[in-house]
Design an enzyme around this catalytic site. Sequence first.
Site, short mmCIF file in Angstrom:
data_model
loop_
_atom_site.label_atom_id
_atom_site.label_comp_id
_atom_site.label_asym_id
_atom_site.label_seq_id
_atom_site.Cartn_x
_atom_site.Cartn_y
_atom_site.Cartn_z
N LYS A 1 0.83 -1.22 0.00
CA LYS A 1 0.00 0.00 0.00
C LYS A 1 0.86 1.26 0.00
CE LYS A 1 -3.93 -2.29 2.23
NZ LYS A 1 -3.32 -3.61 2.51
N ARG A 2 1.89 1.25 -0.82
CA ARG A 2 2.77 2.40 -0.92
C ARG A 2 2.06 3.55 -1.63
NH1 ARG A 2 5.83 0.46 2.97
NH2 ARG A 2 7.55 -0.90 2.34
#
Length: 280
Positions: free
Chosen positions: A95-96
Site C-alpha cells: 500500500k505504498r
Amino acid sequence: MSFVDMLLRAEARHRSRLCVGLDPDPGRLPGRWRGDAAHLYDFCAAIVDATADLVCAYKPQIAYFAACGAEDQLERLMAHIRVTAPEVPIILDAKRGDIGSTAEQYAREAFERYGADAVTLSPLMGFDSIEPYLRYPGKGVFLLCRTSNPGGDDLQAQRLADVPGQPRLYEHIATLAQGPWNRNGQMGLVVGATYPSEIERVRALAPTVPLLIPGVGAQGGDAATTVRAGWRGDAEGRTTGPVVVNSSRAILYASGGEDFATVARAEAERTRAALWLAPA
C-alpha cells in the site's frame, strides 16, 4: 509473461479464484512457535506447501515482517514460493503511495528486492506516484479503490464536484484504472468483499482490469456473493477481468495446533470451491 497472464493461467490451472494472504502475527503462530517472530518464515512456508495447488495468487503483507525486523524472512518466503509454486503470482501487499525518487525506491523494493509480480498502492497522490512502478514490464499494480474497512467511506464514498457527473472518489479511481492510467494493461483495483454493490459498480466501470478482493472470511465477506458481484464472462464463459479473492486469517489461523497446515489446507479447499462454483 505479464502479471495478468500469470493470474489467468494460475486460475485456469488450479480452477481457483483464491488468494491466500500471508499475514503472520507472532502472537497467533501455532504451538511452540507462538510469540516467536523467528518462525514467521517457517509458518508461512508451511502454509504455502499445504496450499500451492489450490490458489491463483499469494499476498504477503510486508508490515507483518517489517514490524519484527524480519525482512530477510520475507525474502526467503518469496524465494520459497517461486520454487514451490512457480506458476502462482505473488502480490506484495505494501500500500505504498509517494512521488518521484521515493516511488522509484519503493518500486525497486517490491520488484527487485522482493521479486513480487504485483504490489498494492494508494493512488491519492496521483499518476506520478504510480508511474515508476509501471516502468517494470509485465509487473502489476493494484490501486486501492473501495476498501473493506468502514472508514473507507470517509474519502472513497465522497463525490467529486469538479469531475463531470460528480462520481464518488472510488468510481473515479476505477475509471482512471480502466482508461488513461492503464497504459500497458498493468493495473488492477482493490475492492472490499464487504461492499458487494460497490464491487458491481467498479466492475461496470472497469470491466477488463483484475479485481483484488479482500475481506472474505474473518472480515465477514461472503465468498459466493463476492464472486457474483465481480465476475463477468462472455457466452463461452471467459472472464473479462480476473477476480482474485483474498482470505488471510480464516486460513492461516484455522487451527492453533501442530495440525495448522493440514487444517489450513482444508479451509482453503472449502473456500476455493465456494469461489469457483459461485457463478454457476
